[in-house]
Design an enzyme around this catalytic site. Sequence first.
Site, PDB file in Angstrom:
ATOM      1  N   ASN A 117       0.863  -1.273  -0.015  1.00 57.09           N
ATOM      2  CA  ASN A 117       0.096   0.083   0.001  1.00 57.09           C
ATOM      3  C   ASN A 117       0.905   1.501   0.023  1.00 57.09           C
ATOM      4  OD1 ASN A 117      -2.588   1.486   0.304  1.00 57.09           O
ATOM      5  ND2 ASN A 117      -1.933   1.923   2.380  1.00 57.09           N
ATOM      6  N   HIS A 169       0.805   5.356   1.533  1.00 60.49           N
ATOM      7  CA  HIS A 169       0.228   6.147   2.448  1.00 60.49           C
ATOM      8  C   HIS A 169       0.809   7.514   2.160  1.00 60.49           C
ATOM      9  CE1 HIS A 169      -2.196   7.304   5.785  1.00 60.49           C
ATOM     10  NE2 HIS A 169      -1.084   8.073   6.185  1.00 60.49           N
ATOM     11  N   SER A 210       4.862   7.114   2.226  1.00 63.78           N
ATOM     12  CA  SER A 210       5.408   5.499   2.793  1.00 63.78           C
ATOM     13  C   SER A 210       4.706   4.320   1.948  1.00 63.78           C
ATOM     14  CB  SER A 210       4.891   5.377   4.195  1.00 63.78           C
ATOM     15  OG  SER A 210       5.344   6.199   5.001  1.00 63.78           O
ATOM     16  N   ASP A 255      -2.500   0.722   7.771  1.00 65.53           N
ATOM     17  CA  ASP A 255      -1.240   1.611   7.764  1.00 65.53           C
ATOM     18  C   ASP A 255      -0.327   1.204   8.676  1.00 65.53           C
ATOM     19  OD1 ASP A 255      -2.800   2.998   5.763  1.00 65.53           O
ATOM     20  OD2 ASP A 255      -3.644   4.417   7.320  1.00 65.53           O
TER      21      ASP A 255
HETATM   22  C1  GRF Z   1      -2.770   8.580  -2.362  1.00 65.21           C
HETATM   23  O1  GRF Z   1      -2.456   9.784  -1.949  1.00 65.21           O
HETATM   24  C2  GRF Z   1      -2.397   7.462  -1.803  1.00 65.21           C
HETATM   25  O2  GRF Z   1      -1.174   7.863  -1.037  1.00 65.21           O
HETATM   26  C3  GRF Z   1      -3.686   7.282  -0.650  1.00 65.21           C
HETATM   27  O3  GRF Z   1      -4.699   7.577  -1.523  1.00 65.21           O
HETATM   28  C4  GRF Z   1      -4.430   8.235  -2.536  1.00 65.21           C
HETATM   29  C5  GRF Z   1      -4.701   7.858  -4.160  1.00 65.21           C
HETATM   30  O4  GRF Z   1      -4.515   8.703  -4.981  1.00 65.21           O
HETATM   31  N1  GRF Z   1      -3.631   5.849  -0.235  1.00 65.21           N
HETATM   32  P1  GRF Z   1      -4.578   8.183  -6.547  1.00 65.21           P
HETATM   33  O5  GRF Z   1      -5.929   7.606  -6.658  1.00 65.21           O
HETATM   34  O6  GRF Z   1      -3.405   7.269  -6.891  1.00 65.21           O
HETATM   35  O7  GRF Z   1      -4.613   9.419  -7.486  1.00 65.21           O
END
Ligand code: GRF
Length: 225
Positions: free
Chosen positions: A108, A110, A137, A146
Amino acid sequence: MSLKIAILASGSGSNAQAIIDKINSGSLDATVNLVFSNRPEARVLERAKKANIAHAVIDHNEYPDRIVFDRKIAKLIHDHDCDFVVLAGFMRILGKEFLQEFQGRIVNIHPALLPSFPGTHGINDALNYGSLITGVSVHFVEEKMDSGPLIIQGALPILPGESLEALSKRIHAVEHRIYPQALQWFAEGRINLIDKRHVVLKPGNKRILPLESLCLINPPLEQGF
Ligand code: GRF
């Protein structure tokens, strides 16, 4: 070993796009075999369509039983012959059974420096807290949200008076570089989880990029990212 990726996303899909772009430019040795969303209106589905990538949507509202929903996703992942699961803005919690099935093969991203500011508003939370440094991260996914072992982080100073919009833009720019890089390390078989918390990156033979003045990334990026 080329990765066969399933991307799970709920929104815009800019990270999915960055991954697709790095595959197309030859820096990331992978194929995206499936883009899955729980939201029929998610823009990520249009991106997949445009890139000729198989995509599927199951509205989570139709599956009040989380386990049944998770099993549907797992089946789609297997049906599309994926061996690696990439969460990119996927706004559903995945259950124990699903996570066990893909253990060590699910990651994932974050938008904060974990363990600070977990949850759905990482960028805003860091800004409101008055943090001077925040970041991004990439981590393995575990049951607790997370919280899995960290693979790569990028740190950014929060600029004086910076707006949420401006900071978000800089955070996303880092995301779009470090997520494909992390996946490439998996493709090269260089990510080693040595115990419950610690990831070791095996040395590679690509040129390491110099540190950038407004961004610290560790492990450092290599040529192509
Ligand atoms: C990103 O900021 C990611 O870190 C978080 O969700 C957002 C997704 O953005 N988990 P996108 O849909 O890839 O533009």
